[in-house]
Design a protein around this motif. Structure first.
Motif, short mmCIF file in Angstrom:
data_model
loop_
_atom_site.label_atom_id
_atom_site.label_comp_id
_atom_site.label_asym_id
_atom_site.label_seq_id
_atom_site.Cartn_x
_atom_site.Cartn_y
_atom_site.Cartn_z
N LYS A 185 -8.36 -3.30 -6.70
CA LYS A 185 -7.03 -2.97 -6.19
C LYS A 185 -7.00 -2.79 -4.68
O LYS A 185 -5.96 -2.92 -4.05
N ASN A 186 -8.16 -2.43 -4.12
CA ASN A 186 -8.17 -2.18 -2.68
C ASN A 186 -9.60 -2.25 -2.17
O ASN A 186 -10.55 -2.42 -2.92
N SER A 208 -4.41 -11.84 2.30
CA SER A 208 -3.92 -11.31 1.03
C SER A 208 -4.65 -10.04 0.64
O SER A 208 -4.06 -9.08 0.15
N TYR A 268 -9.63 -13.95 -2.85
CA TYR A 268 -8.44 -13.83 -2.00
C TYR A 268 -8.72 -14.44 -0.64
O TYR A 268 -9.87 -14.48 -0.20
N ARG A 321 -3.47 -7.23 2.76
CA ARG A 321 -2.15 -6.79 2.32
C ARG A 321 -2.23 -6.00 1.01
O ARG A 321 -1.57 -5.00 0.81
N LYS A 322 -3.09 -6.51 0.12
CA LYS A 322 -3.24 -5.84 -1.18
C LYS A 322 -3.71 -4.40 -0.99
O LYS A 322 -3.19 -3.47 -1.61
N THR A 323 -4.66 -4.24 -0.08
CA THR A 323 -5.17 -2.90 0.20
C THR A 323 -4.09 -2.01 0.80
O THR A 323 -3.88 -0.86 0.39
N TYR A 377 -1.50 -1.16 -1.77
CA TYR A 377 -2.00 -0.19 -2.73
C TYR A 377 -1.84 1.22 -2.19
O TYR A 377 -1.26 2.09 -2.83
#
Ligand SMILES: Nc1ncnc2c1ncn2[C@@H]1O[C@H](COP(=O)(O)OP(=O)(O)O)[C@@H](O)[C@H]1O
Ligand SMILES: [Mg+2]
Lengths: 375, 230
Positions: free
Chosen positions: A63-64, A236, A232, A239-241, A244
């Protein structure tokens, strides 16, 4: 008409000052909230953003950056074997415990990177060099960690996960959203320190795509071949981190809410002032209308008032924000002041003030000229 | 040459609940070019109501109205604004000057609305303020002017609108006798010089002698007219 608006504002100094304070308060709050929010966002992905490489391979459903699970090292070899990959590095990010000088322990985030390439390691050094962690029980700590860990000198020893490590460097600007201090070591050392990982695992593989190959295509091909991991591109994963930490924790929502409330407060204050001023001048405006002014020309006066309120309030807030950014830094927080943020806040301020003027516009539209005949 | 105002059977009935007030009843009026007319009558006799209708501000209940050859249709708001802009200027009992603007700026604002800007506008504003005897008060704010001076600024502003017809409702209502007289003399004098039509609604009998013609109203009706000799 702008001139008329300016004169009206300068004439009623007390009211204008109160309005200015209101706008400054609202806009200043928006600035601070946005700045701190963006600061948190930047902090949360700071290592990803500073690590060279196009592609991040992570454990499945990671998730991060801070809480990713290990996966077997052979994935790394699969990545390097892939057509279109120029080079790849392994990177460990794991949790550990450091012993404090005066007793007690503190949780730390251990980042293990390849000292030969420095990829995933610190990018800005106060003292020492990223390559110094090679071949031994060496570590680099970030200067921001000293608040938690006490003063740290080059050459001194600290116990991390019951291993004695010598500090060989001090980095700058490395923080995590978790606020845990970050300790850099070599990949090999991290692998042996963090026993729960197993001796042939890594947490990330960071890869660079060869010139002439498209990143999305290489990613697509890797996704097809690799099992049990996610792939990724750098943006991306960053951004995902960020998303989250800012969204899933509710922090983002709370910031947005404060920004929204500030916006509404500002709108109310400006709206109230402009409405009062319009009502006070309603006979004058009515007279102008009787003398042939169109509604539009009177709107210009009112909107100009709003614009002047917006602009003056904005400029004062910007000034205060720039000055207070230093104060935030002193508290170890990052407040982001950037061109686009300033423009965004400027736009918000204008929207806030102009929409506040709309109630007054309706009043002008409906001026009953009969009021003019009442003494 | 067009006749400024012709009304036939002009009337206004206010209804409030089951009460109706015949504020203006059956007024036939003709106004000629360059006339300065006084509209006299006690309070409540319908002067303001008549003036608002002549100013294309209030919709009459009956009768016809021709303004400089235009049959005024009160249903068309845009047309009304156009007529007002072209033909009519106003002076009110409350002076309605922008308190934040100097005498000069108040006049300039209306000139700007008329599309006159820059040097010609400044010249014209000074001219107009001098014409009302305020050449040494040009850059005063309204709060630093007496009531009479304020009303003279309002006259200069009304003249700046450059309309052939000026409607004034109790322009001396807030002024003492000396100042009221002075204001009326200025207004009369300028109207004569610039060949404008002026209708002044007032119940101030002390200024009767200024007018070319006086129309007396009572209970919404014209009861008497008096023309100046000569
Ligand atoms: N908006 C209104 N609604 C109802 N009655 C009105 C209104 N305006 C004026 N009137 C009535 O119409 C009559 C004429 O008023 P007005 O034209 O103001 O007279 P004047 O200006 O001569 O004092 C008065 O009886 C007044 O009460
Ligand atoms: Mg009246």
């Amino acid at each position: 008409m702008f001139y008329v608006a300016l004169r009206i504002i300068l004439y009623d100094k007390v009211r204008s000052l109160i309005t200015l304070l209101g706008v400054v308060f609202a806009v200043g709050l928006i600035f601070a909230q946005m700045g701190i929010f963006l600061g948190l966002m930047e902090t949360s992905s700071v290592i990803v953003d500073h690590t060279p490489g196009d592609i991040w391979v992570t454990s499945k459903n990671s998730k991060n950056f801070d809480f990713s699970q290990p996966f077997p090292e052979y994935i790394y070899h699969q990545v390097t074997a892939e057509d279109g990959i120029q080079s790849a590095e392994k990177l460990i990010v794991a949790w550990g415990i450091i012993r404090q000088k005066e007793g007690g322990t503190e949780q730390v985030e251990i980042v293990g990177y390849n000292p030969d390439t420095g990829i995933g390691g610190p990018w800005d050094m106060v003292e020492g060099d990223p390559s110094l962690v090679k071949n031994g029980n060496f570590a680099i700590v970030d200067e921001s960690a000293m608040k938690r860990l006490g003063d740290i000198q080059i050459g001194e020893y600290r116990d991390v996960l019951w291993h004695r490590l010598q500090i060989v460097g001090i980095s700058r600007g490395v923080k995590s959203f978790t606020t845990a201090p970050i300790i850099f070591t070599s990949f090999n050392l991290a692998q042996s320190l963090v026993t729960y990982m197993g001796s042939d695992s890594t947490v990330f593989v960071v890869a660079k795509v060869s010139p002439g190959h498209s990143v999305p295509e290489v990613i697509k091909s890797l996704q097809k071949k690799l099992k049990g991991v996610d792939v990724y591109d750098k943006g991306s994963f960053s951004r995902k981190t960020r998303l989250y930490w800012t969204m899933e924790t509710g922090v983002g929502f709370s910031f947005m809410l404060t920004i929204l409330i500030s916006f509404l407060i500002g709108m109310l204050i400006v709206g109230q002032t402009i409405y009062n001023s319009t009502m006070e001048h309603i006979k004058e405006f009515g007279t102008l209308k009787a003398l042939g002014a169109s509604n539009y020309e009177i709107y210009k006066i009112i909107f100009s008032q709003a614009m002047i309120n917006a602009l003056s309030g904005y400029l004062v807030s910007l000034l205060i924000t720039i000055m207070s950014a230093k104060i935030y830094e002193a508290f170890g927080m990052v407040m982001v002041i950037k061109g686009w943020v300033n423009l965004l806040v400027l736009a918000l301020t204008f929207i806030m003030c102009l929409s506040a003027a709309f109630i007054s516009i309706r009043k002008v539209k409906r001026i009953d000229p009969a009021i003019l005949f009442r003494g | 040459m067009q006749i400024p105002i012709i009304t036939k059977g002009f009337s206004k009935i206010y209804t409030e609940g089951q009460f109706t007030v015949n504020a203006v009843s059956d007024v036939d009026l003709q106004l000629d070019e360059g006339e300065v007319v006084g509209l006299f009558g006690p309070s409540g006799s319908g002067k303001t109501t008549l003036l608002s209708m002549l100013g294309c501000i209030l919709r009459p209940s009956g009768g016809s109205f021709e303004l400089y050859g235009n049959n005024v249709v009160f249903q068309d708001d845009r047309k009304l604004t156009e007529l007002r802009k072209k033909y009519i200027s106003f002076i009110f009992q409350g002076f309605n000057l922008f308190p934040a603007l100097t005498a000069f700026e108040n006049v300039m604002l209306v000139l700007k609305l008329k599309g006159i800007e820059g040097n010609p506008a400044e010249q014209r504003a000074i001219e107009l303020l001098s014409a009302v005897g305020l050449q040494d008060r040009i850059h005063f704010l309204p709060r630093d002017l007496s009531g009479g001076q304020k009303q003279r600024v309002a006259i200069a502003r009304a003249l700046a609108a450059d309309a052939p017809l000026i409607l004034a409702d109790e322009p001396t209502g807030n002024l003492d006798f000396v100042n009221g007289r002075k204001v009326m003399e200025v207004l009369n004098d300028l109207a004569k010089k610039q060949n404008r039509c002026v209708i002044v609604a007032t119940h101030d009998n002390r200024i009767e002698d200024v007018f070319d013609r006086i129309i007396y109203m009572e209970d919404g009706r014209v009861i008497r007219e008096k023309r100046r000799e000569g």
